[in-house]
Design a protein around this motif. Structure first.
Motif, PDB file in Angstrom:
ATOM      1  N   LEU A 153      -9.864  -2.896   0.471  1.00 45.85           N
ATOM      2  CA  LEU A 153      -8.866  -3.957   0.488  1.00 45.85           C
ATOM      3  C   LEU A 153      -9.173  -4.916  -0.654  1.00 45.85           C
ATOM      4  N   LYS A 174      -4.279  -2.106  -0.934  1.00 45.81           N
ATOM      5  CA  LYS A 174      -5.305  -1.179  -0.481  1.00 45.81           C
ATOM      6  C   LYS A 174      -5.359  -0.030  -1.469  1.00 45.81           C
ATOM      7  N   HIS A 209       0.851  -1.201   0.000  1.00 42.65           N
ATOM      8  CA  HIS A 209       0.000   0.000   0.000  1.00 42.65           C
ATOM      9  C   HIS A 209       0.883   1.246   0.000  1.00 42.65           C
TER      10      HIS A 209
END
Length: 340
Positions: free
Chosen positions: A252, A102, A46
């Motif tokens: 997610l 993410k 992420h």
């Protein structure tokens, strides 16, 4: 491999004493267990700072997953854009080179058109309304929207509400945005909203935004308080107008290439670990918003609370455009009904 080891062991047995035979049997059992029960490492990348509530929730998910799987599954996290931007991570998922990521719902709308619904300004009445949608049937449908592109949604993290921050002047009404270059995500709805308010939408990656603000490539941007603070954009932009125009959750995502390799039990463990990390993240988010606003004010940022109704009126035309699509029109009505 095990057959070869066993064959080699049997040939040796005739020449070895009892203790050596016993040793080889123990070694064989250890190798058998190791090969049949490997630890499955899930690679999750992420673009956020390690002090962000989302990163902390991922660590929580890893702890829960380790307990549920009795050590058979672990999540290895790569923060701070180590493996690329949000879009680049999505592309890595699509080819199976990364397991999880993410992304903002705004970025995901390029792969899941229904998610552009989050780009509609002032759609949600409050947090209760937002979470009711995300945690209910509508949210489940939206998470499934991108599966045909090898991207499976497995949960929503809170990302607060987005507001404008600028370098040279405060934004107190929509006309204050006229002529300004405002950084936006790679999102059609974000483009439309900023244009509707009279500014020029300018897509710039999150990692390059600080320099772009510093050098005057853009006059401002829009995001939530923790992102404004943790990115240190407050060092350049001294005006923050809390108009909270959109509430776009973080999503997610797991690669379907990876997901399809999991057993039913492994899927259950992973989903449960994410589900249990969501309320944990949402509690952290509330604290981080308060802390972030206090910090930027202390650093000399002028925080403004403009009349939201003026901005709401200025973006009404977006609803008319969205409602030309029957699917989106139905989705808007269902979301509004959830507030009742």
């Amino acid at each position: 491999m095990l057959k070869n080891i066993l064959s080699l062991m049997m040939n040796k047995f005739k020449k070895l004493n009892f203790l050596n035979i016993f040793f080889f049997i123990i070694l064989f059992l250890i190798l058998s267990c190791a090969e049949e029960n490997p630890v499955r490492i899930i690679r999750l990348a992420h673009g956020l700072d390690t002090s962000h509530s989302v990163h902390k929730a991922m660590l929580k998910a890893d702890t829960i997953l380790n307990i549920l799987s009795e050590g058979k599954m672990k999540i290895k996290i790569y923060p701070n854009q180590q493996l690329g931007s949000e879009r680049e991570c999505l592309e890595l998922l699509q080819i199976g080179s990364l397991d999880m990521t993410k992304v903002s719902g705004a970025v995901l709308e390029n792969f899941a058109p229904k998610l552009k619904i989050f780009g509609l300004p002032f759609l949600f009445k409050d947090k209760t309304h937002l979470f009711k949608v995300l945690d209910g049937q509508i949210g489940k449908e939206l998470l499934e929207e991108s599966e045909k592109y090898w991207l499976k949604g497995i949960g929503f993290y809170d990302s607060g509400s987005r507001s404008f921050y600028t370098k040279n002047k405060p934004i107190e009404k929509p006309t204050d945005l006229k002529g300004l270059k405002i950084r936006v995500q790679e999102s059609i709805s974000a483009f439309q909203m900023v244009e509707q308010l009279g500014a020029s939408p300018t897509p710039i990656s999150w990692g390059e935004l600080y320099t772009a603000l510093q050098q005057g490539v853009v006059d401002g941007a829009e995001n939530n308080p923790p992102s404004f603070y943790l990115s240190k954009h407050y060092e350049v932009c001294k005006y923050y107008s809390i108009n909270e125009h959109t509430s776009i959750p973080d999503v997610l995502i797991v690669s379907t290439h990876f997901w399809n390799r999991l057993s039913d039990k492994e899927k259950e463990w992973l989903q449960k670990s994410i589900d249990q990390s969501i309320p944990f993240q949402r509690k952290l988010w509330i604290k981080s918003e308060k802390k972030s606003l206090e910090a930027v004010i202390k650093a000399g940022v002028k925080v403004i609370y403009p009349n939201k109704k003026i901005f709401q009126e200025a973006t009404k035309a977006m609803y008319l455009n969205f409602k030309k699509d029957k699917r989106m029109s139905n989705l808007i009505d269902r979301i509004i009904n959830e507030a009742n």
